[in-house]
Enzyme design. Structure first.
Site, mmCIF file in Angstrom:
data_model
loop_
_atom_site.group_PDB
_atom_site.id
_atom_site.type_symbol
_atom_site.label_atom_id
_atom_site.label_comp_id
_atom_site.label_asym_id
_atom_site.label_seq_id
_atom_site.Cartn_x
_atom_site.Cartn_y
_atom_site.Cartn_z
ATOM 1 N N CYS A 1 -4.898 12.840 12.488
ATOM 2 C CA CYS A 1 -5.326 11.527 11.997
ATOM 3 C C CYS A 1 -5.411 10.849 13.608
ATOM 4 O O CYS A 1 -4.844 11.477 14.545
ATOM 5 C CB CYS A 1 -4.808 10.600 11.237
ATOM 6 S SG CYS A 1 -3.291 10.013 11.623
ATOM 7 N N ARG B 1 -8.490 -0.585 4.972
ATOM 8 C CA ARG B 1 -7.637 0.398 4.303
ATOM 9 C C ARG B 1 -6.488 0.031 3.836
ATOM 10 O O ARG B 1 -5.578 0.198 2.952
ATOM 11 C CB ARG B 1 -7.328 1.519 5.359
ATOM 12 C CG ARG B 1 -8.595 2.365 5.654
ATOM 13 C CD ARG B 1 -8.240 3.915 6.299
ATOM 14 N NE ARG B 1 -7.247 4.276 5.468
ATOM 15 C CZ ARG B 1 -6.580 5.513 5.919
ATOM 16 N NH1 ARG B 1 -7.100 6.117 7.230
ATOM 17 N NH2 ARG B 1 -6.010 6.326 5.127
ATOM 18 N N ARG C 1 0.549 14.524 12.572
ATOM 19 C CA ARG C 1 1.212 14.335 11.306
ATOM 20 C C ARG C 1 1.096 15.602 10.595
ATOM 21 O O ARG C 1 0.438 15.903 9.616
ATOM 22 C CB ARG C 1 0.288 13.197 10.787
ATOM 23 C CG ARG C 1 0.636 12.047 11.413
ATOM 24 C CD ARG C 1 -0.173 10.702 10.971
ATOM 25 N NE ARG C 1 0.421 10.484 9.644
ATOM 26 C CZ ARG C 1 -0.120 9.255 9.054
ATOM 27 N NH1 ARG C 1 -1.072 8.950 9.268
ATOM 28 N NH2 ARG C 1 0.621 8.954 8.007
ATOM 29 N N ASP D 1 4.984 0.607 11.687
ATOM 30 C CA ASP D 1 3.618 -0.017 11.296
ATOM 31 C C ASP D 1 3.521 -1.557 11.648
ATOM 32 O O ASP D 1 2.651 -2.170 11.641
ATOM 33 C CB ASP D 1 3.580 -0.004 9.876
ATOM 34 C CG ASP D 1 3.541 1.533 9.237
ATOM 35 O OD1 ASP D 1 3.508 1.627 8.155
ATOM 36 O OD2 ASP D 1 3.265 2.257 10.285
ATOM 37 N N LYS E 1 0.992 -1.217 0.081
ATOM 38 C CA LYS E 1 0.059 0.028 -0.113
ATOM 39 C C LYS E 1 0.953 1.318 0.036
ATOM 40 O O LYS E 1 0.733 2.256 -0.861
ATOM 41 C CB LYS E 1 -0.873 0.112 1.167
ATOM 42 C CG LYS E 1 -1.540 1.289 1.472
ATOM 43 C CD LYS E 1 -2.610 1.474 2.705
ATOM 44 C CE LYS E 1 -1.677 1.510 3.979
ATOM 45 N NZ LYS E 1 -1.507 2.957 4.476
ATOM 46 N N ASN E 2 1.892 1.109 0.775
ATOM 47 C CA ASN E 2 2.669 2.498 1.116
ATOM 48 C C ASN E 2 3.795 2.655 0.064
ATOM 49 O O ASN E 2 4.334 3.719 -0.059
ATOM 50 C CB ASN E 2 3.412 2.537 2.424
ATOM 51 C CG ASN E 2 2.271 2.587 3.344
ATOM 52 O OD1 ASN E 2 1.234 2.957 3.146
ATOM 53 N ND2 ASN E 2 2.872 2.123 4.869
HETATM 54 C C1 EPZ Z 1 4.283 6.855 6.092
HETATM 55 O O1 EPZ Z 1 3.425 8.005 6.584
HETATM 56 C C2 EPZ Z 1 3.459 5.671 6.102
HETATM 57 N N1 EPZ Z 1 2.320 6.052 5.047
HETATM 58 C C3 EPZ Z 1 2.934 5.399 7.592
HETATM 59 O O2 EPZ Z 1 2.235 4.255 7.382
HETATM 60 C C4 EPZ Z 1 4.175 4.976 8.181
HETATM 61 O O3 EPZ Z 1 3.808 4.716 9.696
HETATM 62 C C5 EPZ Z 1 5.129 6.385 8.225
HETATM 63 O O4 EPZ Z 1 5.503 6.587 6.917
HETATM 64 C C6 EPZ Z 1 6.455 5.892 9.015
HETATM 65 O O5 EPZ Z 1 7.070 4.928 8.280
HETATM 66 C C7 EPZ Z 1 2.260 5.925 3.959
HETATM 67 O O6 EPZ Z 1 3.549 5.674 3.373
HETATM 68 C C8 EPZ Z 1 1.207 6.435 3.042
HETATM 69 P P1 EPZ Z 1 6.441 10.307 8.159
HETATM 70 P P2 EPZ Z 1 4.273 9.663 6.593
HETATM 71 O O7 EPZ Z 1 6.575 11.520 7.101
HETATM 72 O O8 EPZ Z 1 4.807 9.618 5.289
HETATM 73 C C9 EPZ Z 1 6.488 13.651 11.449
HETATM 74 C C10 EPZ Z 1 0.257 2.886 7.600
HETATM 75 O O9 EPZ Z 1 -0.131 2.358 8.773
HETATM 76 N N2 EPZ Z 1 6.182 14.567 10.482
HETATM 77 O O10 EPZ Z 1 7.808 9.562 8.038
HETATM 78 O O11 EPZ Z 1 3.248 10.351 7.081
HETATM 79 C C11 EPZ Z 1 5.098 12.714 11.706
HETATM 80 O O12 EPZ Z 1 3.957 13.529 12.307
HETATM 81 C C12 EPZ Z 1 0.741 4.307 7.800
HETATM 82 O O13 EPZ Z 1 0.559 2.182 6.622
HETATM 83 C C13 EPZ Z 1 6.554 15.872 10.750
HETATM 84 O O14 EPZ Z 1 6.388 16.340 11.697
HETATM 85 O O15 EPZ Z 1 5.304 9.414 8.090
HETATM 86 C C14 EPZ Z 1 5.513 11.421 12.372
HETATM 87 O O16 EPZ Z 1 5.436 11.866 13.733
HETATM 88 C C15 EPZ Z 1 0.647 4.871 9.087
HETATM 89 N N3 EPZ Z 1 6.297 16.837 9.751
HETATM 90 C C16 EPZ Z 1 7.068 11.443 11.776
HETATM 91 O O17 EPZ Z 1 7.530 12.554 11.336
HETATM 92 C C17 EPZ Z 1 6.321 16.292 8.235
HETATM 93 O O18 EPZ Z 1 6.173 17.466 7.378
HETATM 94 C C18 EPZ Z 1 6.981 10.311 10.613
HETATM 95 O O19 EPZ Z 1 6.159 10.734 9.485
HETATM 96 C C19 EPZ Z 1 6.088 15.026 7.999
HETATM 97 C C20 EPZ Z 1 6.279 14.055 9.137
#
Ligand code: EPZ
Length: 419
Positions: free
Chosen positions: A116, A396, A121, A304, A22-23
């Site tokens: 969420c 999802r 996020r 995850d 998915k990701n």
């Molecule tokens: C991706 O989310 C995945 N989703 C998530 O999977 C996964 O948990 C996550 O990466 C971490 O591996 C998809 O790929 C669609 P991040 P993403 O940006 O990109 C903070 C699932 O269950 N952050 O690496 O949103 C954020 O709040 C989902 O399949 C900022 O502060 O994750 C988090 O605490 C859930 N500012 C941390 O960084 C930003 O601009 C990691 O987020 C971006 C992120």
């Protein structure tokens, strides 16, 4: 709404083919915006989030077909650069249209995703990366408006290896003028898969999977032709099911190195792991041993898999200390697992799991995607009939979960939730 009815206490054994990740599929389908023609993707999982992504892309003007895991997207013409709130709020990953629209059309208007269940996020890392590439970013009425005549290559150092921000910047940089160097990038296998798909469009990218990604901008890209990588989180979930039910399960369709941190913890808990080129087998050796871990960016233990591994540790012999370092609110499964009789204590961003001999069935409620997987696992192990409600969360991210579990011997049915 649907719910799952599970008769627990059955050992699960057999083989599962994992679906496309998915990701990986979400950013890769969105990257079709960058191509001036028709893209074709194989092993696209039939998930709610994929349906939402297709709707977002249709709204932007891309024609699509999707059958038997093959999706085609025709980006010859972009009809609008506006991704509205009612679509973005359904799926945060919609913010990934920012980079491609900006790079292709010079403008993008995307609703802020809102928070969420698992955390605020924000998307500040996405926006600062696009600004570094020359975009003018304004926030107006809950929308991000990004504009740039033409993006310019630059050095972008991420404050944190954010998966989404790395993906947005990578896609934007493919059509920028000049060279972009991304530093402190996310290294997840899904980033690597996106780079491979972008290269099939003619993008010039190197270094994906390391913390430095170098991109030479080009003037235009063709359509993509790519087969999505196997879903390592789905694979890890089924291996955790084998650990929890003391069975033996082989997952096919992914490379073991995509999941090494989790495999190491399975081995620490006493399970036997067998690695093939494109498959992994977990064979339980009896009751798991309690095992500590903390979530980290790849190649560390993936956030995850935190909820699923916790579910397996609820029945382990001895304690497990589990620390979540990526998201600030990713313990929503804890009170629900407690309803099944688990002994869990939250302290800050850690949970102490005191393993028990058994869990007792109860009605529980899913709160987010991976939490729902952990509750299904709890139900598979608990004595009696467990019902898991609000399983739209599960749908999802898991394709035909109950079918795959039934093929392993589970007594599980999807029923209408009349309540
Ligand atoms: C991706 O989310 C995945 N989703 C998530 O999977 C996964 O948990 C996550 O990466 C971490 O591996 C998809 O790929 C669609 P991040 P993403 O940006 O990109 C903070 C699932 O269950 N952050 O690496 O949103 C954020 O709040 C989902 O399949 C900022 O502060 O994750 C988090 O605490 C859930 N500012 C941390 O960084 C930003 O601009 C990691 O987020 C971006 C992120």
């Amino acid at each position: 709404m649907d719910k799952l009815k599970i008769q627990g206490g059955v050992q699960l054994n057999g083989t599962v083919q994992v679906s496309g990740a998915k990701n990986a599929a979400l950013p890769i389908l969105i990257s079709a915006i960058l191509g001036g023609g028709k893209s074709r993707f194989e092993r696209v999982p039939a998930l709610q989030d994929i349906k939402t992504t297709e709707l977002v892309l249709n709204h932007l003007g891309l024609a699509s077909t999707f059958e038997n895991g093959v999706m085609t997207l025709d980006a010859t013409k972009i009809a609008t650069v506006d991704a509205p709130y009612d679509l973005v709020r359904k799926m945060r990953a919609s913010v990934l249209v920012l980079g491609p629209l900006l790079a292709r059309e010079g403008r993008a208007k995307v609703s802020l995703p809102g928070g969420c269940a698992i955390g605020a996020r924000p998307i500040d890392f996405h926006l600062s990366a696009l600004e570094k590439l020359g975009a003018k970013i304004t926030l107006e009425g809950g929308y991000v408006i990004a504009e740039a005549k033409r993006l310019r290559g630059n050095r972008v150092a991420f404050e944190f290896p954010s998966v989404g921000a790395t993906e947005n910047a990578m896609m934007a940089a493919t059509l920028a003028d000049g060279e972009t160097l991304l530093e402190n990038c996310a290294k997840e296998p899904e980033i690597v898969d996106l780079a491979i798909s972008l290269r099939s469009m003619g993008a010039k990218i190197e270094g994906e999977g390391t913390e430095h990604i170098r991109i030479q901008g080009v003037n235009s890209l063709s359509g993509a032709n790519h087969r999505i990588v196997g879903d390592r989180i789905e694979a890890g979930t089924f291996l955790a099911v084998a650990l929890a039910t003391r069975g033996k399960i082989r997952v096919e369709g992914l490379a073991p190195h995509h999941l090494e941190a989790v495999l190491a913890k399975f081995e620490s808990s006493g399970a036997k792991i067998h690695r093939d080129a494109d498959a992994i087998t977990l064979e339980s050796t009896g009751r798991a041993r309690g095992t500590d871990f903390q979530t980290q960016p790849f190649p560390g233990f993936p956030t995850d898999m935190q909820a699923q591994f916790m579910a397996a540790m609820c029945l382990a012999d001895g304690p497990s200390l589990i620390t979540e370092t990526i998201f600030e609110n990713r313990f929503m499964h804890v009170p629900e697992l407690t309803r099944l009789g688990a002994d869990l204590t939250i302290r800050g961003n850690s949970v102490l799991v005191r393993g028990k001999e058994k869990l007792i069935a109860a009605p529980v409620m899913a709160t987010d995607l991976r939490a729902s997987a952990s509750l299904v696992m709890g139900g598979l192990c608990a004595e009696g009939e467990t019902t898991v409600s609000r399983i739209y969360h599960l749908d999802r991210g898991y394709e035909r979960m109950e079918e795959k579990l039934r093929s392993l011997g589970a007594k599980i049915d999807r029923v209408k939730d009349e309540s």
